[in-house]
Design an enzyme around this catalytic site. Structure first.
Site, PDB file in Angstrom:
ATOM      1  N   LYS A  61      90.606 -64.297  70.098  1.00  0.00           N
ATOM      2  CA  LYS A  61      90.084 -65.574  70.874  1.00  0.00           C
ATOM      3  C   LYS A  61      89.950 -67.189  70.226  1.00  0.00           C
ATOM      4  O   LYS A  61      90.540 -67.801  70.749  1.00  0.00           O
ATOM      5  CB  LYS A  61      89.595 -65.371  72.036  1.00  0.00           C
ATOM      6  CG  LYS A  61      90.440 -64.365  72.459  1.00  0.00           C
ATOM      7  CD  LYS A  61      89.597 -63.477  74.033  1.00  0.00           C
ATOM      8  CE  LYS A  61      89.865 -62.188  74.298  1.00  0.00           C
ATOM      9  NZ  LYS A  61      90.236 -61.767  75.909  1.00  0.00           N
TER      10      LYS A  61
ATOM     11  N   ASN B 152      87.293 -76.800  81.909  1.00  0.00           N
ATOM     12  CA  ASN B 152      87.880 -76.591  82.651  1.00  0.00           C
ATOM     13  C   ASN B 152      89.047 -77.974  82.675  1.00  0.00           C
ATOM     14  O   ASN B 152      90.568 -77.846  83.279  1.00  0.00           O
ATOM     15  CB  ASN B 152      87.423 -76.489  83.849  1.00  0.00           C
ATOM     16  CG  ASN B 152      87.442 -76.947  85.463  1.00  0.00           C
ATOM     17  OD1 ASN B 152      88.306 -76.045  85.519  1.00  0.00           O
ATOM     18  ND2 ASN B 152      87.421 -78.217  86.200  1.00  0.00           N
TER      19      ASN B 152
ATOM     20  N   ASN C 225      96.597 -82.202  82.712  1.00  0.00           N
ATOM     21  CA  ASN C 225      97.817 -81.842  82.637  1.00  0.00           C
ATOM     22  C   ASN C 225      98.659 -80.645  82.218  1.00  0.00           C
ATOM     23  O   ASN C 225      98.736 -79.941  81.699  1.00  0.00           O
ATOM     24  CB  ASN C 225      98.112 -82.580  81.165  1.00  0.00           C
ATOM     25  CG  ASN C 225      99.449 -82.625  80.746  1.00  0.00           C
ATOM     26  OD1 ASN C 225     100.767 -82.032  81.660  1.00  0.00           O
ATOM     27  ND2 ASN C 225     100.054 -83.451  80.572  1.00  0.00           N
TER      28      ASN C 225
ATOM     29  N   HIS D 122      99.326 -85.436  68.515  1.00  0.00           N
ATOM     30  CA  HIS D 122      98.334 -86.531  69.470  1.00  0.00           C
ATOM     31  C   HIS D 122      98.034 -87.797  68.133  1.00  0.00           C
ATOM     32  O   HIS D 122      98.309 -88.720  68.945  1.00  0.00           O
ATOM     33  CB  HIS D 122      97.136 -87.050  69.977  1.00  0.00           C
ATOM     34  CG  HIS D 122      96.664 -85.973  71.354  1.00  0.00           C
ATOM     35  ND1 HIS D 122      97.600 -84.659  71.751  1.00  0.00           N
ATOM     36  CD2 HIS D 122      96.938 -86.488  72.807  1.00  0.00           C
ATOM     37  CE1 HIS D 122      97.409 -84.269  73.045  1.00  0.00           C
ATOM     38  NE2 HIS D 122      97.560 -85.698  73.923  1.00  0.00           N
TER      39      HIS D 122
ATOM     40  N   HIS E  71      99.642 -77.391  79.113  1.00  0.00           N
ATOM     41  CA  HIS E  71      98.533 -77.139  78.977  1.00  0.00           C
ATOM     42  C   HIS E  71      99.473 -75.247  79.613  1.00  0.00           C
ATOM     43  O   HIS E  71      99.179 -74.412  78.557  1.00  0.00           O
ATOM     44  CB  HIS E  71      97.490 -76.956  80.502  1.00  0.00           C
ATOM     45  CG  HIS E  71      97.005 -75.787  80.266  1.00  0.00           C
ATOM     46  ND1 HIS E  71      96.841 -74.659  81.448  1.00  0.00           N
ATOM     47  CD2 HIS E  71      95.597 -75.387  79.229  1.00  0.00           C
ATOM     48  CE1 HIS E  71      96.195 -73.540  80.949  1.00  0.00           C
ATOM     49  NE2 HIS E  71      95.196 -74.148  80.025  1.00  0.00           N
TER      50      HIS E  71
ATOM     51  N   SER F   7      97.222 -79.100  69.115  1.00  0.00           N
ATOM     52  CA  SER F   7      97.659 -80.753  70.005  1.00  0.00           C
ATOM     53  C   SER F   7      96.667 -82.255  69.348  1.00  0.00           C
ATOM     54  O   SER F   7      97.117 -82.954  70.001  1.00  0.00           O
ATOM     55  CB  SER F   7      96.479 -80.359  71.313  1.00  0.00           C
ATOM     56  OG  SER F   7      96.127 -81.215  72.690  1.00  0.00           O
TER      57      SER F   7
END
Length: 553
Positions: free
Chosen positions: A442, A412, A418, A457, A422, A453
């Site tokens: 999945k 969550n 952000n 970063h 997202h 991501s």
């Protein structure tokens, strides 16, 4: 929880279910307080009844606030998501069929059902919370802490050097060579405005007329890839390295580089299915957005392209000024926090021999400035900066973040910290991965999103700090992903919120400590007898922690 709800319902329905109260309501003599023979109201009885009503209201208030806070956000979110599925055939419409005039089916172009992001007019969460005095007091506490940082700097300078002058040498250094930054940004923006739009327009208008549409599409796609990787990818990186820009100036260029790459991908990704559908249906008109629509999207505080967005009726220039003022305030706040809490800690760390004690103390001393940096970055960029541009552009949907501070799970937290980024990762990385490899993968899709991501970063930090030191990559890719699966949405108890904040604080301390130590080690170590790992001589004492640990073995 069930018992609390039943108790609440009983209390709320007590006045209508109690027959004695009904009789009291029907009796005129009992509706008003008893009055003595002289006609005056008994003050003591009024005070007693007022106390009783106040006590009952206070008893009901926590139940009411808990119910509202738990269910209202979920209700609104589910309502918006369910409004997307409007067709009766079981296959949802594309996002353009809801927002635009071109109602084209796209079930062959993407995995059904298509749940595109719906933009609605709504305020940012902090703007709503700051209207509550209790929440705004927290904002005032941060302002008071900034005042204390400034006073601390003045007092220390006066005691040590006998002067009352606020210097910003560190700030001037961090944002140095701004003319180079401005010229680089202008080149990036003009190329982003012209090249992708021209390539897309040329491809769209020639696709249905081409005798070899596959070759036609491949050629234009190759040119777009060359632009994304060569011009937007390598150009700004070469500029910041060639001109040796300082860290903050580099971050401006690199963040804008990533933002424009994501914008271009969204523009092409959302419009290509419309052109393919138009060609399949042999429509006479080609759905190509106008230049003004594309230009608005480049400045709009969103990474999801739409032809039109919900707009507010007016621009509140006072609100815009206040948001930009808060951005500069956060900038000075971060400067003073780093100047008072970090510089004295890391400037002298080279004088101490490395040990586990030194490293642990450094990490714990870095937690407070690390958390301040996290909160200030969130408030300055995700709230103030984006809201300022949204107000100037009359952009209606201000949900740039959600209540991430209430998260009881890392899954969550990643969704709500952000929302702008997202949404891009969800629609263009996660859902497109499932489209290519079916919905059975999945977990692999989530792993791919985490990998993308984490790499981005680490790329930002490596370029901005001029060294590759994959601390953030390890924390993000391994610990972050593990927490995402272990501390999932099934965790609802408050203790999980405490654990999330504890791990978040510790992570910020580790990141700030290790990267700062590496920065100062590379600044103060000699460049002769360079080690392959650290870039420092093995004889000096200012090696970075990882290298020092390696040399002990």
């Amino acid at each position: 929880m069930v018992g609390e709800e039943m108790s609440l319902r009983k209390r709320l329905s007590k006045s209508s279910d109690d027959p004695e109260e009904k009789e009291d309501q029907g009796s005129p003599a009992k509706q008003a307080p008893e009055t003595p023979s002289n006609g005056q109201v008994d003050i003591r009885e009024l005070i007693a009844k007022k106390k009783q009503l106040t006590a009952e209201a206070e008893e009901l208030k926590p139940y009411f606030m808990k119910e509202v806070g738990t269910h209202f956000d979920d209700f609104v979110t589910n309502l918006i998501e369910k409004s997307v599925s409007l067709d009766s055939g079981g296959c949802a419409l594309t996002s353009f069929s809801v927002l635009g005039a071109n109602n084209h089916r796209a079930k062959d172009l993407r995995a059904p059902p298509e749940h595109g992001k719906i933009f609605v007019i709504r305020r940012s969460l902090l703007d709503e919370l700051f209207e509550v005095d209790h929440i705004r007091t927290i904002y005032h506490m941060f302002i008071a802490l900034l005042i204390l940082f400034i006073l601390s700097t003045l007092v220390v300078d006066y005691i040590d050097e006998g002067r009352l002058v606020l210097e910003f040498n560190l700030l001037y250094y961090a944002f140095g060579q701004l003319p180079v930054v401005i010229c680089t940004w202008c080149a990036m923006f003009l190329s982003t405005l012209s090249v992708p739009y021209f390539l897309f327009q040329h491809w769209a208008r020639g696709y249905s007329k081409s005798s070899h549409p596959v070759i036609h599409s491949f050629f234009h796609g190759l040119l777009l890839m060359v632009f994304q990787i060569g011009i937007l990818g390598c150009g700004p990186t070469y500029a910041v390295l060639a001109y040796t820009l300082p860290p903050a100036s580099r971050s401006i260029v690199i963040f804008e580089q990533i933002r424009m790459i994501m914008k271009v991908h969204s523009f092409v990704r959302e419009n290509v299915p419309r052109v393919l559908t138009s060609a399949k249906e042999k429509s006479r008109t080609v759905p190509v957005p106008t230049v003004s629509q594309y230009l608005y999207f480049l400045f709009a505080p969103t990474l999801i392209y739409r032809d039109n967005y919900p707009r507010t009726p007016t621009i509140r220039w006072g609100y815009v000024t206040m948001q930009f003022a808060q951005v500069f305030g956060c900038l000075f706040y971060m400067y003073y926090a780093f100047e008072r809490l970090c510089v004295p800690l890391f400037r002298n760390i080279k004088q101490e021999p490395f040990s586990a004690r030194v490293l642990v103390l450094c990490i714990f001393n870095s937690i407070l400035p690390g958390v301040l940096g996290l909160l200030l970055t969130f408030f300055a960029f995700l709230h103030c900066w984006l809201n300022a541009f949204a107000e100037m552009l009359r952009f209606g949907d201000r949900m740039f973040y959600k209540d991430w501070w209430n998260s009881t799970s890392y899954s969550n937290y990643y969704r709500t910290w952000n929302v702008v980024v997202h949404d891009w990762l969800y629609y263009y990385a996660y859902k497109d991965f499932l489209w290519f490899f079916t919905k059975r993968f999945k977990s692999a899709a989530m792993l791919a999103v985490f990998a993308v991501s984490a790499v981005v970063h680490e790329y930002v930090l490596a370029v901005c700090l001029s060294f590759f030191y994959p601390v953030l990559f390890v924390l993000f890719m391994f610990f972050g992903m593990a927490f995402n699966f272990i501390v999932n949405d099934s965790r609802k108890r408050p203790i999980w919120n405490v654990m999330m904040w504890t791990s978040l604080f510790a992570g910020q301390g580790v990141i700030l400590c290790l990267y700062s130590q590496e920065w100062y080690a590379r600044q103060h170590c000699p460049l002769k007898n360079v080690s392959q790992l650290s870039g420092c001589s093995g004889e000096v004492t200012c090696l970075s922690p990882i290298v020092r640990v390696g040399e002990q073995f």
